[in-house]
Write a protein that holds these residues in place. Structure first.
Motif, PDB file in Angstrom:
ATOM      1  N   ARG A  63       0.828  -1.212   0.000  1.00 27.38           N
ATOM      2  CA  ARG A  63       0.000   0.000   0.000  1.00 27.38           C
ATOM      3  C   ARG A  63       0.860   1.259   0.000  1.00 27.38           C
ATOM      4  O   ARG A  63       1.866   1.352   0.688  1.00 27.38           O
ATOM      5  CB  ARG A  63      -0.886  -0.025   1.251  1.00 27.38           C
ATOM      6  CG  ARG A  63      -1.885   1.124   1.337  1.00 27.38           C
ATOM      7  CD  ARG A  63      -2.731   0.963   2.582  1.00 27.38           C
ATOM      8  NE  ARG A  63      -3.459   2.192   2.862  1.00 27.38           N
ATOM      9  CZ  ARG A  63      -4.768   2.338   2.646  1.00 27.38           C
ATOM     10  NH1 ARG A  63      -5.486   1.354   2.161  1.00 27.38           N
ATOM     11  NH2 ARG A  63      -5.342   3.490   2.933  1.00 27.38           N
ATOM     12  N   SER A  65       0.216   5.237   0.720  1.00 22.72           N
ATOM     13  CA  SER A  65      -0.858   6.053   1.291  1.00 22.72           C
ATOM     14  C   SER A  65      -1.222   7.204   0.361  1.00 22.72           C
ATOM     15  O   SER A  65      -0.406   7.688  -0.427  1.00 22.72           O
ATOM     16  CB  SER A  65      -0.453   6.563   2.672  1.00 22.72           C
ATOM     17  OG  SER A  65       0.776   7.237   2.568  1.00 22.72           O
ATOM     18  N   ALA A  73      -9.477   2.710  -1.262  1.00 21.01           N
ATOM     19  CA  ALA A  73      -8.247   2.561  -2.051  1.00 21.01           C
ATOM     20  C   ALA A  73      -8.527   2.246  -3.517  1.00 21.01           C
ATOM     21  O   ALA A  73      -9.484   1.541  -3.842  1.00 21.01           O
ATOM     22  CB  ALA A  73      -7.381   1.460  -1.448  1.00 21.01           C
ATOM     23  N   THR A  75      -7.302  -0.018  -6.155  1.00 23.59           N
ATOM     24  CA  THR A  75      -6.556  -1.271  -6.034  1.00 23.59           C
ATOM     25  C   THR A  75      -6.328  -1.906  -7.397  1.00 23.59           C
ATOM     26  O   THR A  75      -7.062  -1.643  -8.359  1.00 23.59           O
ATOM     27  CB  THR A  75      -7.287  -2.262  -5.107  1.00 23.59           C
ATOM     28  OG1 THR A  75      -8.561  -2.578  -5.672  1.00 23.59           O
ATOM     29  CG2 THR A  75      -7.500  -1.660  -3.719  1.00 23.59           C
ATOM     30  N   GLU A 117      -3.347   0.505  -3.610  1.00 24.64           N
ATOM     31  CA  GLU A 117      -3.037  -0.795  -2.998  1.00 24.64           C
ATOM     32  C   GLU A 117      -2.867  -1.849  -4.081  1.00 24.64           C
ATOM     33  O   GLU A 117      -3.790  -2.100  -4.867  1.00 24.64           O
ATOM     34  CB  GLU A 117      -4.168  -1.178  -2.042  1.00 24.64           C
ATOM     35  CG  GLU A 117      -3.769  -2.242  -1.041  1.00 24.64           C
ATOM     36  CD  GLU A 117      -4.859  -2.472   0.009  1.00 24.64           C
ATOM     37  OE1 GLU A 117      -5.220  -1.516   0.727  1.00 24.64           O
ATOM     38  OE2 GLU A 117      -5.340  -3.606   0.076  1.00 24.64           O
TER      39      GLU A 117
END
Lengths: 411, 411
Positions: A63, A65, A73, A75, A117
């Motif tokens: 991940r 931030s 997130a 992803t 992520e």
């Protein structure tokens, strides 16, 4: 934003060298080599400002931030476990491509509003447990401890035993489930594993839906007899029953249309020695399609044929359903975004369904999900001859990078 | 002369307990357990005036001298190696029956003009090397070191390696060959392994001829592909090619008539996992009959079907002939003698062919040879359900005893 093709190539080649079998690439889920491959990727992340987590089944989360880190997130990801005697791109492409996107952002000091992520799902391939996308199914709440408790690999090891060999505790797998609210969207970059892009001379496939498998085991009990002394009309030959079913399944898939496919991937006869009529036989059956009814029609033919073969050959046949995933349609907004990205980057693209199952089909139950394909030469995969050119790989990663950064709102 | 059924039963049950696999009877040739079984029989002979010899491949000879010991020997015997998950009578019956005859003569101090020799042949079953009657073939000069040098078991061990594990030297196997002049005649007592005697309610089968197998391996090369992403019309599925051949072989055997039988005992697909179209497949084929032309017709159909399947499915198929033994007719004088003996002892008998191969078929090339069958319940053999009653076993041993003593000229 650029990508570092030399680094991508190095990582993919290194992963291809981590194998349980000398001279080929075989890295089944939960093997020591699969674990070593995960640890290799984790080591690569250490120099960067990335947080790393593995869950109770071994799914790996890397991940970065976001400026507003409480937001859901953006992803993306794939898997790194392989089939037996595999090619090197099926899984690693989307995993290493995702890693490259994170590395580039860190190296260039680029921030995004949404957190990012990368997810590397455990046990995507069904080669070990005849059960596919295990990690994403647990994460999306489609499988749980109870539904997985009966899985066995070819050596007879349970999932619990396999997990224990790499220090994981099966009794904790229900903690793997996450909440849909944590995810803004998901993208998976993967090789096509079919010949369509190559035939159509397109670089990028934009996936509209994912065919899902019905999987079952057919257990046929006949009678083992001496192969020389037992007249043909006295026999209850389990292998011949299996042969009839395999051919009927093929015919049914062709008749079903709608790109439905069906495979008998094994026909395991016992005792399997020269001088004994096979008394037992087990078929692995895999039926797939985007069109639910066409897919169902093949399963119905299988059930009917089992009745006929049972009666005709004096066999006793059990049909054991292993899994029945629903075909998934991907949201139009994701198809549009990926198509635009391919066009902006100057790549010819094809809007098409996916014949193979992917972790993305479970993520699609959580959040808007998109899939990006690159060509497979001659449509070959699950085979050492699997091939995608480095130019095509670069194209796929650049499209992934663009859609991810759009969704994450690069600042 | 009597036989001691309690002793016979004890020895057969003891042999049935010597197994490589707990809970079943599996005692493949050249295994430690097969060796232990041989040594058990040798121990039993020690109290008696019998000479014991093992040859370079492990054939066991137990000889009782005759009054005119230079005369050719009256011989009889069978084998004690088994298939995987075997019954307890196939092989041990004729071996233990022969032992009992020798023990009785010793205990009762009876002499014979001709010497007597019990032969327990090594590796009669093809379960280990896909190659049957290895010991008798070597002894009768039908096989030699060169023809056996390529044999491999399922684990890939050569015959040389298997022999070495029990202290035998493969380089010496050509010394196993004996001369026809050493033998006056040979008898083998065996279970029928088919249902004819039981169906006809007869106790003794008098064998007129022995069907012999054509054995081959069919190697099918297709292409391994992803089972979800590869359209049906792009596939080169090796397993489906194998399924078509297996069904064609069955049909050809039924059409051939003359009690011809054909079996595909294994259809081994690679990689054999759920999500891969099988790229390779291997069939074990066994075709048998007394009628040479009928048997040959099945082999011809197999060759024709291979051509058709190759063309239709884009496969590459290799047919590898493993062995082609000639069917054998047994001399009428032996059939007459055994029939008379059964009648004198009051047993109903049936004159019939043997569907299974036996060491007797090679001994028949050396000397007048006869075979005696006892019933197999439901025709089952090569299976733990194999069953013959102790009364039927007694009948078989008494017939064997009578014909042996007639040939040996009891004084």
């Amino acid at each position: 934003m650029s990508v570092n093709m030399k680094r991508i190539q190095t990582i993919i080649e290194k992963l291809a060298s981590i194998s349980s079998v000398p001279g080929e690439l075989t890295r089944l889920a939960f093997s020591a080599e699969d674990e070593a491959a995960h640890n290799y990727l984790i080591e690569l992340c250490k120099p960067y400002d990335l947080s790393i987590r593995r869950d109770q089944v071994g799914n790996l989360f890397i991940r970065k931030s976001g400026i507003e880190d409480h937001l859901p997130a953006v992803t993306f990801g794939s898997h790194i476990d392989t089939v037996v005697n595999a090619g090197k791109f099926d899984g690693p492409l989307g995993s290493v491509g995702g890693l490259e996107i994170l590395f580039q952002l860190c190296e260039q000091g680029v921030q995004t509003r949404y957190p990012l992520e990368l997810i590397i799902f455990t046990c995507e391939e069904s080669s070990r447990f005849n059960y596919a996308t295990l990690g994403s199914k647990l994460m999306c709440g489609i499988a749980n401890r109870e539904s997985l408790s009966r899985l066995r690999d070819k050596q007879g090891n349970s999932l619990e035993e396999a997990m224990a060999t790499i220090g994981l505790d099966f009794t904790e797998v229900d903690q793997v489930k996450r909440n849909a609210e944590e995810f803004k969207c998901f993208f998976e970059l993967h090789i096509e594993q079919g010949p369509r892009l190559a035939n159509e001379r397109k670089t990028i496939g934009v996936v509209t839906g994912i065919a899902a498998p019905i999987r079952c085991i057919v257990k046929i009990q006949g009678q083992a007899d001496h192969s020389g002394a037992t007249a043909m009309h006295y026999r209850r030959d389990a292998l011949l029953g299996g042969a009839e079913l395999a051919l009927a399944i093929e015919r049914a898939a062709i008749d079903a249309g709608h790109s439905t496919v069906a495979t008998v991937s094994n026909l395991n006869a016992k005792p399997g020695v020269m001088n004994v009529v096979p008394g037992y036989c087990e078929l692995l059956v895999d039926i797939r399609g985007i069109h639910s009814e066409a897919r169902e029609s093949v399963f119905t033919v299988l059930q009917q044929q089992i009745e006929q073969v049972t009666a005709k050959r004096g066999l006793s046949i059990e049909l054991q359903l292993i899994s029945k995933d629903q075909p998934i349609l991907l949201p139009d907004q994701m198809v549009q975004q990926i198509s635009r990205a391919a066009q902006d980057l100057g790549y010819a693209y094809e809007i098409m369904p996916s014949g193979a199952g992917h972790d993305a089909m479970h993520m699609a139950t959580f959040c808007p999900t998109g899939m990006i394909f690159v060509p497979s030469k001659n449509g070959i995969s699950h085979n050492p001859l699997e091939f995608t050119s480095w130019e095509e790989i670069e194209a796929g990663i650049k499209v992934l990078q663009l859609v991810v950064l759009e969704q994450a709102e690069k600042v």
